[in-house]
Design a protein around this motif. Structure first.
Motif, mmCIF file in Angstrom:
data_model
loop_
_atom_site.group_PDB
_atom_site.id
_atom_site.type_symbol
_atom_site.label_atom_id
_atom_site.label_comp_id
_atom_site.label_asym_id
_atom_site.label_seq_id
_atom_site.Cartn_x
_atom_site.Cartn_y
_atom_site.Cartn_z
ATOM 1 N N UNK A 23 48.850 2.996 -26.599
ATOM 2 C CA UNK A 23 48.940 4.293 -27.266
ATOM 3 C C UNK A 23 50.401 4.658 -27.487
ATOM 4 N N UNK A 24 50.672 5.261 -28.610
ATOM 5 C CA UNK A 24 52.009 5.812 -28.863
ATOM 6 C C UNK A 24 52.170 7.071 -28.018
ATOM 7 N N UNK A 30 48.508 13.722 -27.241
ATOM 8 C CA UNK A 30 47.338 14.365 -27.831
ATOM 9 C C UNK A 30 46.109 14.195 -26.934
ATOM 10 N N UNK A 31 45.984 13.040 -26.308
ATOM 11 C CA UNK A 31 44.836 12.756 -25.446
ATOM 12 C C UNK A 31 44.907 13.529 -24.121
ATOM 13 N N UNK A 32 46.085 13.583 -23.487
ATOM 14 C CA UNK A 32 46.175 14.113 -22.124
ATOM 15 C C UNK A 32 46.548 15.584 -22.031
ATOM 16 N N UNK A 33 47.160 16.149 -23.056
ATOM 17 C CA UNK A 33 47.708 17.507 -22.956
ATOM 18 C C UNK A 33 46.648 18.520 -22.505
ATOM 19 N N UNK A 34 46.967 19.225 -21.419
ATOM 20 C CA UNK A 34 46.088 20.258 -20.896
ATOM 21 C C UNK A 34 44.949 19.750 -20.032
ATOM 22 N N UNK A 35 44.912 18.451 -19.767
ATOM 23 C CA UNK A 35 43.813 17.879 -18.987
ATOM 24 C C UNK A 35 44.270 17.477 -17.596
ATOM 25 N N UNK A 36 43.300 17.309 -16.733
ATOM 26 C CA UNK A 36 43.493 16.705 -15.426
ATOM 27 C C UNK A 36 42.670 15.425 -15.422
ATOM 28 N N UNK A 44 37.663 2.007 -6.663
ATOM 29 C CA UNK A 44 38.019 3.017 -5.657
ATOM 30 C C UNK A 44 38.829 4.136 -6.300
ATOM 31 N N UNK A 45 38.716 5.346 -5.751
ATOM 32 C CA UNK A 45 39.549 6.450 -6.224
ATOM 33 C C UNK A 45 40.999 6.142 -5.926
ATOM 34 N N UNK A 46 41.886 6.489 -6.863
ATOM 35 C CA UNK A 46 43.302 6.172 -6.703
ATOM 36 C C UNK A 46 44.169 7.428 -6.709
ATOM 37 N N UNK A 47 44.000 8.291 -7.708
ATOM 38 C CA UNK A 47 44.829 9.480 -7.785
ATOM 39 C C UNK A 47 44.416 10.368 -8.941
ATOM 40 N N UNK A 48 45.125 11.479 -9.058
ATOM 41 C CA UNK A 48 44.832 12.457 -10.096
ATOM 42 C C UNK A 48 46.146 12.973 -10.670
ATOM 43 N N UNK A 49 46.157 13.208 -11.981
ATOM 44 C CA UNK A 49 47.355 13.735 -12.614
ATOM 45 C C UNK A 49 46.968 14.864 -13.559
ATOM 46 N N UNK A 50 47.721 15.952 -13.443
ATOM 47 C CA UNK A 50 47.543 17.104 -14.314
ATOM 48 C C UNK A 50 48.649 17.068 -15.360
ATOM 49 N N UNK A 51 48.264 17.169 -16.633
ATOM 50 C CA UNK A 51 49.206 17.093 -17.739
ATOM 51 C C UNK A 51 49.473 18.503 -18.257
ATOM 52 N N UNK A 52 50.679 18.961 -18.022
ATOM 53 C CA UNK A 52 51.098 20.328 -18.296
ATOM 54 C C UNK A 52 51.881 20.392 -19.607
ATOM 55 N N UNK A 53 52.178 21.596 -20.103
ATOM 56 C CA UNK A 53 52.974 21.711 -21.334
ATOM 57 C C UNK A 53 54.356 21.060 -21.195
ATOM 58 N N UNK A 54 54.942 20.719 -22.328
ATOM 59 C CA UNK A 54 56.295 20.157 -22.393
ATOM 60 C C UNK A 54 56.431 18.840 -21.643
ATOM 61 N N UNK A 55 55.356 18.054 -21.646
ATOM 62 C CA UNK A 55 55.351 16.721 -21.022
ATOM 63 C C UNK A 55 55.632 16.754 -19.516
#
Length: 134
Positions: A23-24, A30-36, A44-55
């Motif tokens: 992905x560019x 566009x895919x991640x903005x505003x998502x967790x 197995x579960x590895x981790x979680x990332x929250x994508x906030x404004x302004x990268x």
């Protein structure tokens, strides 16, 4: 008829190559903005990332301890993350759209880590405060 069949086979054989393009930065944002996004590795579960404004991002290994950071696009379309605990050590990944989810390849050592998006939501992550001593 043979030319039509050959053209169809050639077109079909080129589809996986197109799907393998990372992905560019614009498509990733566009895919991640505003998502967790919750990631898994080898089932197995590895981790979680929250994508906030302004990268900006917030990462946790699902232990309630969160790291703040940001991401940027590096050479060859890699997405690199810099976290507050290691500002001189960017973590670079290539992200691929696999159907309706992401696959991430750790480019600092591509043989070591491949993560898969397990699920997503738009809820903020749970982060506990710093350890409190007595």
């Amino acid at each position: 008829m043979r030319h039509l069949l050959a053209s169809a086979l050639l077109a079909a054989s080129s589809l996986p190559a197109l799907a393998a393009e990372p992905l560019s930065a614009q498509a990733f944002e566009s895919y991640v903005d505003g998502k967790t996004l919750y990631f898994g590795m080898a089932g197995q579960s590895y981790g979680v990332e929250e994508y906030l404004p302004d990268r900006r991002v917030r990462w946790s290994f699902l232990d309630g301890k969160c790291k703040e950071g940001y991401w940027y696009e590096a050479d060859a379309g890699q997405i690199c993350f810099v976290y507050e605990d290691a500002p001189e050590d960017p973590q670079c990944w290539s992200f691929f759209n696999e159907g309706s989810k992401l696959r991430a390849v750790f480019e600092n050592d591509p043989t070591a880590t491949v993560l898969y998006e397990a699920r997503q939501n738009d809820e903020p992550m749970m982060c506990y405060g710093p350890d409190v001593g007595v």
